[in-house]
Design an enzyme around this catalytic site. Structure first.
Site, PDB file in Angstrom:
ATOM      1  N   ASP A  33      -8.454  -6.778  -4.636  1.00 40.20           N
ATOM      2  CA  ASP A  33      -8.067  -5.436  -4.184  1.00 40.20           C
ATOM      3  C   ASP A  33      -8.607  -4.408  -5.182  1.00 40.20           C
ATOM      4  OD1 ASP A  33      -6.847  -3.082  -3.412  1.00 40.20           O
ATOM      5  OD2 ASP A  33      -4.818  -3.907  -3.311  1.00 40.20           O
TER       6      ASP A  33
ATOM      7  N   HIS B 114      -7.892  -5.367  -0.315  1.00 38.51           N
ATOM      8  CA  HIS B 114      -6.601  -4.701  -0.195  1.00 38.51           C
ATOM      9  C   HIS B 114      -5.831  -5.190   1.034  1.00 38.51           C
ATOM     10  CE1 HIS B 114      -3.573  -1.658  -0.509  1.00 38.51           C
ATOM     11  NE2 HIS B 114      -3.896  -1.104   0.635  1.00 38.51           N
TER      12      HIS B 114
ATOM     13  N   SER C 164       0.837  -1.195   0.000  1.00 38.58           N
ATOM     14  CA  SER C 164       0.000   0.000   0.000  1.00 38.58           C
ATOM     15  C   SER C 164       0.883   1.259   0.000  1.00 38.58           C
ATOM     16  CB  SER C 164      -0.919  -0.050   1.226  1.00 38.58           C
ATOM     17  OG  SER C 164      -1.993   0.822   1.070  1.00 38.58           O
TER      18      SER C 164
END
Lengths: 199, 376
Positions: free
Chosen positions: B314, B347, B148
């Protein structure tokens, strides 16, 4: 399989850069890395196979050759290898063009549909041929664009590429394919191996 | 949070010119390490944390008393094997776990910075953290790894310091924050600033905190970390400790209760102004623009070996955005591997127990480490 790998290894010059398209579990990649010290990358559509390649320490990207070869610049590899998968593509024409753009040379191997066993199967049984190298039923085969050694030679004219080297694999023996013997090689060859480049 | 004695801090003496134009110096960078740095100093991995992470990657976080945010991936015999590697992780600047951030006191005014803190960027974050290499006397890291926002830092780090990492693993990230990403971050920021207790960011001088706003920001963000399928399977329409709907606005559904809980525990450990600053840094991240529209140029000078990982479910940083990085790297003949991991966990997959992911990460690192040792 070993004979095919040896053959490919013999064609490829040491220390060159190679892209293995449809690299499967990376067996050929490992073989070439070890025997020819090549700088080799792979592209493979199956997640499981990609995982196996990573576990072997190989550099592989998950992708579809029909869509993902375009990201590589022209002539970015000395050789691009396509082992027994041309017949599985929806657009073999596009794939061949892309191979010859990305690689200075390409090595393409094809399971020969002109082999006598295949021919006999269809002739006598009247059903789609099933052999050790073509084990699938017609309804579940990934091989949707089968061709013969002769077909591939003809394909080179249509697609305007040059066959630098053409070999046939018969009972683990390798022999050259020439204009004079192509009838026999097409009848007995199990596999055709072609080194090709742009004209 | 008065357990500050558990926080290791490096004071960065060297002035750092921030993207916003301001220069900071003598600022604290809080960090933690795991494993041992070997004699050759070639086994160090710099891990970058995501938006709400901190330097406490694994084991028990001494401040929150909970498991470190990447306990599944980092530890002895795990993907990032602390028996083998020396893992370093720093709290990003702008954060609230000891590194220089908006909750610090401005030495000139003797007041808490609040929104007087300079706006920082991903670039500033990695430029601050590279000082850790000098501190540990490490010439070249074995790897830089992060998911991320951590992945964005990986990309920025390699771009800024092309010869300081042998390998790089950006996970579930992007090279350029999308409109949707910015939109969700803005929602969070609006929730915080709309809280009466936020008081233009000067809440630290008062006794009340903008907890409600920060909790809502966390709840909204939390939804973006999960997949629809994952939520449906875990919660569906299950009711929370009741047999029937109550025809009111209490948490009838388990998902409501779950989100409220996530919001409430978050405010105990996170500073609202830090949330504003860090989400801003993510929004400003655009490595493509930084290199005039050609991402490949960000990596032209590097020989770093990349391994990029994305997850099927995601939708915050979808596979295509990760693949764009692969494409940019292939365009310059960089050494890059890529795999998309099958997972329903959205995610958040990179933080959870997703065996295919954990195996791929371990295999890549371990094989690359052997390879790099054979070469040198």
């Amino acid at each position: 399989m070993k004979a095919e790998y040896n053959l490919i290894a013999n064609i490829i010059e040491s220390n060159s850069t190679v892209l293995d398209v449809g690299c499967d579990d990376g067996t050929l990649m490992e073989f070439l890395k070890k025997n020819k010290n090549v700088n080799i990358r792979g592209i493979e559509i199956s997640k499981e196979k990609v995982q196996i390649c990573i576990a072997k320490g190989l550099t592989v990207i998950e992708g579809n050759a029909e869509l993902d070869l375009k990201q590589f610049p022209t002539n970015s590899f000395d050789y691009v290898v396509l082992g027994q998968t041309l017949q599985a593509f929806i657009n073999p024409e596009i794939v061949i063009k892309e191979l010859l753009r990305v690689g200075k040379k390409a090595i393409v191997t094809i399971p020969n549909f002109g082999n006598w066993k295949v021919r006999l199967d269809l002739l006598f049984k009247g059903t789609m041929p099933i052999t050790s190298s073509l084990p699938h039923e017609w309804y579940n085969t990934p091989n949707i664009h089968m061709c013969t050694i002769k077909d591939f030679v003809k394909f080179s004219d249509t697609m305007n590429f040059k066959i630098v080297k053409s070999l046939a694999l018969i009972n683990r023996n390798i022999s050259n394919i020439s204009k004079s013997n192509i009838f026999l090689k097409n009848l007995f060859g199990e596999l055709g191996i072609f080194l090709i480049e742009n004209k | 949070m008065n357990l500050r004695e558990n926080i290791k801090t490096l004071i960065i003496e060297k002035p750092l010119k921030l993207d916003c134009g301001r220069t900071i110096n003598k600022f604290p960078l809080a960090y933690e390490t795991y494993g041992k740095l070997n004699e050759n100093k070639d086994n160090a991995i710099l891990v970058f944390h995501a938006l709400t992470g901190d330097q406490f990657v694994t084991g028990t976080n001494p401040i929150t008393k909970k498991d470190g945010w990447w306990s599944y991936a980092v530890g002895p015999k795990k993907s990032i094997d602390t028996d083998k590697y020396f893992v370093i992780c720093a709290n990003v600047i702008g954060g609230c776990m000891g590194s220089f951030g908006p909750s610090h006191e401005n030495p000139e005014t003797k007041k808490i910075y609040g929104t007087d803190f300079p706006v920082i960027t991903i670039n500033d974050m990695v430029n601050a953290q590279v000082n850790l290499l000098d501190f540990f006397n490490i010439k070249k890291l074995f790897s830089v790894v992060g998911g991320s926002m951590g992945g964005m830092q990986v990309l920025q780090f390699v771009s800024n310091f092309p010869d300081k990492a042998k390998t790089a693993v950006p996970i579930a990230c992007t090279s350029s924050h999308s409109a949707q990403n910015i939109a969700f971050n803005e929602l969070g920021r609006q929730a915080i600033t709309a809280d009466q207790n936020w008081m233009d960011g000067k809440y630290n001088s008062k006794s009340t905190l903008p907890d409600k706003g920060l909790a809502v920001a966390r709840m909204a963000a939390h939804i973006t970390y999960l997949s629809k399928k994952g939520l449906q399977e875990k919660f569906g329409r299950k009711l929370q400790e009741r047999d029937d709907l109550k025809f009111g606005f209490d948490a009838d559904f388990q998902i409501e209760s779950y989100l409220r809980y996530q919001g409430s525990v978050f405010v105990d450990r996170f500073d609202a102004n830090s949330y504003l600053y860090i989400t801003r840094a993510m929004d400003y991240f655009d490595l493509v623009k930084q290199f005039d529209g050609n991402l490949s140029n960000a990596f032209k000078k590097t020989k770093t070996k990349f391994f990029i990982i994305s997850f099927t479910s995601d939708w915050l940083y979808p596979t295509q955005e990760n693949k764009d990085i692969v494409i940019a790297l292939n365009a310059i003949g960089a050494n890059v591997g890529f795999v998309e991991i099958e997972s329903d966990k959205g995610h958040d997959s990179f933080l959870l127990e997703v065996p295919d992911f954990l195996n791929a990460l371990k295999n890549f690192l371990d094989k690359s480490y052997i390879e790099s040792n054979n070469e040198s």
